[in-house]
Design an enzyme around this catalytic site. Sequence first.
Site, short mmCIF file in Angstrom:
data_model
loop_
_atom_site.label_atom_id
_atom_site.label_comp_id
_atom_site.label_asym_id
_atom_site.label_seq_id
_atom_site.Cartn_x
_atom_site.Cartn_y
_atom_site.Cartn_z
N HIS A 103 1.14 -4.25 16.38
CA HIS A 103 0.30 -4.15 15.19
C HIS A 103 -1.19 -4.26 15.51
O HIS A 103 -2.03 -4.25 14.61
CB HIS A 103 0.65 -5.25 14.18
CG HIS A 103 1.91 -4.96 13.41
ND1 HIS A 103 3.02 -5.77 13.48
CD2 HIS A 103 2.24 -3.95 12.57
CE1 HIS A 103 3.98 -5.26 12.71
NE2 HIS A 103 3.54 -4.17 12.14
N ARG A 157 9.89 -3.67 2.08
CA ARG A 157 8.53 -3.55 1.56
C ARG A 157 8.19 -2.08 1.54
O ARG A 157 8.88 -1.25 2.15
CB ARG A 157 7.53 -4.32 2.42
CG ARG A 157 7.34 -3.73 3.81
CD ARG A 157 6.40 -4.58 4.65
NE ARG A 157 5.02 -4.44 4.23
CZ ARG A 157 4.12 -3.65 4.82
NH1 ARG A 157 4.46 -2.90 5.85
NH2 ARG A 157 2.88 -3.60 4.39
N ASN A 203 5.12 0.74 2.38
CA ASN A 203 3.83 1.00 3.01
C ASN A 203 3.47 2.44 2.67
O ASN A 203 4.32 3.20 2.20
CB ASN A 203 3.94 0.79 4.52
CG ASN A 203 2.58 0.73 5.18
OD1 ASN A 203 1.55 0.55 4.51
ND2 ASN A 203 2.55 0.89 6.49
N TYR A 211 -3.91 -4.94 1.79
CA TYR A 211 -2.74 -5.39 2.54
C TYR A 211 -2.21 -6.69 1.98
O TYR A 211 -2.97 -7.57 1.60
CB TYR A 211 -3.12 -5.67 4.00
CG TYR A 211 -3.47 -4.45 4.80
CD1 TYR A 211 -2.58 -3.40 4.92
CD2 TYR A 211 -4.69 -4.37 5.46
CE1 TYR A 211 -2.90 -2.29 5.69
CE2 TYR A 211 -5.02 -3.27 6.22
CZ TYR A 211 -4.12 -2.24 6.33
OH TYR A 211 -4.44 -1.15 7.09
N TYR A 239 -8.46 4.04 9.00
CA TYR A 239 -7.24 3.79 9.78
C TYR A 239 -6.12 4.72 9.34
O TYR A 239 -5.35 5.22 10.15
CB TYR A 239 -6.82 2.32 9.61
CG TYR A 239 -5.51 2.02 10.29
CD1 TYR A 239 -5.40 2.07 11.67
CD2 TYR A 239 -4.38 1.67 9.55
CE1 TYR A 239 -4.20 1.81 12.30
CE2 TYR A 239 -3.18 1.41 10.17
CZ TYR A 239 -3.09 1.46 11.54
OH TYR A 239 -1.90 1.21 12.15
N LYS A 240 -6.04 4.99 8.05
CA LYS A 240 -4.99 5.86 7.55
C LYS A 240 -5.36 7.34 7.69
O LYS A 240 -4.54 8.20 7.36
CB LYS A 240 -4.67 5.51 6.09
CG LYS A 240 -4.00 4.13 5.92
CD LYS A 240 -3.68 3.84 4.47
CE LYS A 240 -3.12 2.44 4.27
NZ LYS A 240 -1.72 2.28 4.74
N GLU A 255 6.45 4.84 2.88
CA GLU A 255 7.52 4.35 3.75
C GLU A 255 8.24 3.21 3.06
O GLU A 255 7.62 2.19 2.73
CB GLU A 255 6.95 3.83 5.07
CG GLU A 255 6.29 4.89 5.91
CD GLU A 255 5.61 4.32 7.15
OE1 GLU A 255 5.17 5.12 7.98
OE2 GLU A 255 5.52 3.08 7.29
#
Lengths: 199, 346
Positions: free
Chosen positions: B193, B223, B225, B37, B316-317, B265
Amino acid sequence: MSTIKSRPIYPGLSPDPNARRNVVVCDAAGAEAVVELLARADGEFAGRTSVVLSSEGLFGKESESIVERLKPATVETTAGLVPAIDRLKEILASATMGLRLYAAGSEPLIGSVVQAGAENFIDPLSVRTEHRGSLKRRVQCVHCKGMTENVTTNPVKCAQCGLLLLVRDHYSKRLAAFQGVCINAETPDESPELKVEFQ
Amino acid sequence: MVLAFKNETFRDDFTFSNSPAAIRRFPFPFVEDKYMYSVNIEPHELGPKGSVYEFPIDIDEHYVSEMRDRALVLDADPGRCQALPHMITAQWDMLELLMTSMARDYPEHFSLTRDGNQWHWINRPLGIDHKFTFGDVATLPYQPMEYIGRQCQGDFSIQDQRDGQLWMDAGIITTQADWSLDFDVGMNFFEWHAPVPLAHQAGVFDRALKFLLNMQHGRPVRRLNWTMTINSRLDTSPENYHKWGIDRTTVTPENVGDKVHLRVELQALWRLPRSNAILFSIRCYMIKMRELATVPKWGRRLPRVLRTLPDEIADYKGLTRYRQTTIDWLSKYDDGAPTSLGGGPD
């Protein structure tokens, strides 16, 4: 208690000496915090304070003894959380400026008070809160949107659609609930055991 | 530029695929052979011709089919589009930004004629020809955010700014990577978040919020993601997770190339002029492993990124179950040669 960023912090009750009127909602465990609040404040504070007590799980005598200990504050006893919040909404509907809102007890109780306050344009951060007693949670099923009350286990079965929900550590003030997400979507043959986690 | 719109699906038979040109312009998000990140925000400036950055709002060959999928999602679950009452000015801001961008940059497909508040909008690919009064909700079939959101690729949320915070007080979210607008609407930047691992401790959100609060009108930023999706499913919402979660168990060494998708994204942010709110677009691009491997640099890099990804992030993903199978499949494209910096093809 976990400290996830979406979960409010409950710093504890403290008297607002400048409030013209204090409205407190509490349950039996929270009433102890209210007794301490009244003891910390000056003599006139209690005279400006009305308490709505959710008496769920209390016998008549126990309620009476709590009412006694909260004197000289005015106490209204209601049968549980739902009528307590209904009563709070009536009070807020006719409230004037200078009212300070307090909540003490379980997290669903605090969340419901903050929620009712927000519906009446009271800033959630201005509500003085103290967590006491059970760690039980209110959980919203992300799939059917149904609410399951008084959740002590993780996972928990959704009261509305019956899916087995992982209680996620993510909290919505707007809904006054934690998020529940199907725990066995990727392993439908497995049925994880319900462990008591929020007592 | 006249686009040829594909007729394809993002559910059931999953006929989605990318043309060779769409593969070439895919916004591959990994600028080196590992990922962590970061506040990877850069100005949303116009990029090279043909790239996804050529225009502020990117419309591509999947436009018509994606809009069809969005309509299906909204029909089944109207809660995917919500706006708190004080966001109506920001909704008009959004409609203006999108309509003016689309009409200016894709004149073959969209046109906008304005005479004071009397606007005339034509959307040729979707067969819409509509005259309305800007600022008057009664002249539109939906609220402004939903009206234009049903005609523009990408999810959108609108953030109100007050008390030194951003509040997600409106959104049209039908292609989300596992987060619920219905649950998060009304939350502030830190709250929505909250479930993201590692990044809070790294101070990522403090720095990002500080940056965003100071955003100026006319200076959008962006950005990238990313996550991964099994089958070309746009609606990977938590609402429907009990239906699509099982897909993650269906990956085999034989079907990785077609089933596993990298999902990127392109997140862009604009300060809105009337409301002072911030518009956040989450423009989703998907690419199959088989398509991705046609670009040698990406075929080399992606298995290296996946191999070194921290477990918390993989969890998490939602990659954990098929991560190794995907690495194994991709590894035949990694000859060990060094890769150049930056995400684009060599």
